[in-house]
Design a protein around this motif. Sequence first.
Motif, PDB file in Angstrom:
ATOM      1  N   PRO A 131       0.799  -1.228   0.000  1.00  0.00           N
ATOM      2  CA  PRO A 131       0.000   0.000   0.000  1.00  0.00           C
ATOM      3  C   PRO A 131       0.833   1.281   0.000  1.00  0.00           C
ATOM      4  CG  PRO A 131      -0.917  -1.597   1.526  1.00  0.00           C
ATOM      5  CD  PRO A 131       0.408  -2.147   1.088  1.00  0.00           C
ATOM      6  N   SER A 132       2.091   1.206   0.429  1.00  0.00           N
ATOM      7  CA  SER A 132       2.935   2.406   0.438  1.00  0.00           C
ATOM      8  C   SER A 132       3.618   2.648  -0.891  1.00  0.00           C
ATOM      9  CB  SER A 132       3.994   2.295   1.541  1.00  0.00           C
ATOM     10  OG  SER A 132       4.973   1.319   1.203  1.00  0.00           O
ATOM     11  N   ALA A 133       3.476   1.718  -1.834  1.00  0.00           N
ATOM     12  CA  ALA A 133       4.182   1.801  -3.115  1.00  0.00           C
ATOM     13  C   ALA A 133       3.256   2.289  -4.219  1.00  0.00           C
ATOM     14  CB  ALA A 133       4.762   0.437  -3.477  1.00  0.00           C
ATOM     15  N   ARG A 134       3.876   2.892  -5.241  1.00  0.00           N
ATOM     16  CA  ARG A 134       3.099   3.429  -6.352  1.00  0.00           C
ATOM     17  C   ARG A 134       3.919   3.297  -7.626  1.00  0.00           C
ATOM     18  NH1 ARG A 134       1.154   9.149  -4.753  1.00  0.00           N
ATOM     19  NH2 ARG A 134       0.299   7.834  -3.097  1.00  0.00           N
ATOM     20  N   VAL A 135       3.229   3.078  -8.751  1.00  0.00           N
ATOM     21  CA  VAL A 135       3.891   2.996 -10.050  1.00  0.00           C
ATOM     22  C   VAL A 135       3.403   4.149 -10.916  1.00  0.00           C
ATOM     23  CG1 VAL A 135       4.174   1.638 -12.166  1.00  0.00           C
ATOM     24  CG2 VAL A 135       4.166   0.498  -9.942  1.00  0.00           C
ATOM     25  N   VAL A 136       4.359   4.868 -11.531  1.00  0.00           N
ATOM     26  CA  VAL A 136       4.013   5.956 -12.439  1.00  0.00           C
ATOM     27  C   VAL A 136       4.751   5.725 -13.760  1.00  0.00           C
ATOM     28  CG1 VAL A 136       3.623   7.592 -10.574  1.00  0.00           C
ATOM     29  CG2 VAL A 136       5.891   7.447 -11.627  1.00  0.00           C
ATOM     30  N   THR A 137       4.306   6.391 -14.793  1.00  0.00           N
ATOM     31  CA  THR A 137       4.906   6.225 -16.120  1.00  0.00           C
ATOM     32  C   THR A 137       6.045   7.205 -16.314  1.00  0.00           C
ATOM     33  OG1 THR A 137       2.767   5.535 -17.002  1.00  0.00           O
ATOM     34  CG2 THR A 137       4.450   6.201 -18.601  1.00  0.00           C
ATOM     35  N   GLY A 138       7.170   6.706 -16.828  1.00  0.00           N
ATOM     36  CA  GLY A 138       8.331   7.543 -17.051  1.00  0.00           C
ATOM     37  C   GLY A 138       8.216   8.398 -18.294  1.00  0.00           C
TER      38      GLY A 138
END
Length: 388
Positions: free
Chosen positions: A76-83
Motif C-alpha cells: 500500500p505504500s508503493a506506487r507505479v508511475v509512467t516515465g
Amino acid sequence: MTASTTAIIVVAAGSGTRLGAGIPKALVDLDGRSVLRHALDGVFAAAPMQVIVVAPAGHEQNVLAEVVDAAGDRAPSARVVTGGATRQLSVAAGLAALDAGIRTVLVHDAARALTPPAQIDAVADAVTDAGILPVLPVVDTLKRVDGDAVVAAVDRSVLAAAQTPQGFPRQALDAAYARALAAADEHTDDAALFAAAGGEVRSIPGSERAFKITTPADLQRARTLLAPAPGVPRIGIGTDVHAFGGEGNLWLAGLEWPGEQPLSGHSDGDAVAHAIVDALLGAAGLGDIGAHFGTAHPEYADAHAPVFLGRTARMLADAGFTIGNVSVQFQGNRPRFSARRVEAELALSQALGGASVSVSATTTDGLGFPGRGEGIAVTAVALLLPQG
C-alpha cells in the motif's frame, strides 16, 4: 529517519539499448527474477519509506506486478508511475507522485540492482540540508584522450565514482527540478542537477555491489554474484602474447625494467599480469580480460598491473571466491628474470591482496618468436576457492 517523511523514487524507465536485450533493462532476467525485482528487494529490505517506481511506458502492469510481489504487506505504500522520454522527466514524474508529507527523497537507479539495503539506509540517514551522494574512490589510471591520442593524465585523487541512491531534502530538490525543466537543462545525475541549482552535495562511502548494469558484461557480473559459489575449487588458465615495440621501459610481472624494450599493447603490455587476469576471470566464469579491460575501456590505456589485478581481485570477492594460488610461466629470451623473481612475486601478490603467486621463465632454447626475441608469451594457471 521517519517512515512517513521519507520516500525513494526507483527509476526503471530506461530502454537499455546498450544491453541489447530487446526489452526494457529493468525487466531483463538475472536469475529467474528481473533486474527491477532485485533492486526492489534491496529497497524493501531497507527501513520503511514510501516507494515510487517509474515504469517504461507500456510496461506499467508488468512493473506493478513486480512491485506487489516484492513489497508484500508494504504494497500500500508503493506506487507505479509512467516515465518520460528522459531520465529527468522520469524523476520529475516520480516527484509529482510523492505524498504531501514527504521531506526526504532518495532517487535510485533500478539498474543498480544489487545495491545493499545498508547503503539505502545510510543515504537516507545522512540527508540534512545538503544532498548525499554515495561514491567509490577511482582506483584506475585515468587519461584524457582526443580520438585515439592520449593527451594527458588525470589526477584520480580528486575524483570519485558516483552511485545511487542519491538523497536530498524534498523542497530543495523540487525547486532544483523546476529550474532545470524550465531551462531545458540536462544533467547526468540528480546530484549534478541539485548542485547546479546552488545546493550543497556531500559524499558518503558507496559499495562495490552497487554497480550499474549497462552492458552485457555487467549483466554477467550480476548473474555471477547472484549464483551460489560452487563448493569445490575452480581452476582457470590464461594466456597472453605481446610483441616488443613502442617507447619507454618494459613493464613485466608488475615491475618496471629500465633499459629493456617495452611490449606493445592497449595498456602497458604486461603479459604476465594480463595472463593472470584471464586465468582468474576464467576460473570464476566472469568472462575474459577483453570484456572488462579491453580497447572499449580507454581508461585502462597505460594502466599497470596493480590496476588490473586489484579490480579483478575485487570482482572475485564479490562473486564469492578467494584466490588459492597463481602459477605463471613466461617464455622469452629477455629480460633476465632470476634476479628479480622474488620482487616480482611480491608485487603481484600484493596487487592480488596477498594471494600466493609464483613466476618462472624459460628461453625456449631460441625457438619460436620468443626465442627470436620478437616478443613474450605467458601462460598462467589460477586456483579459486569458494568463500565460507
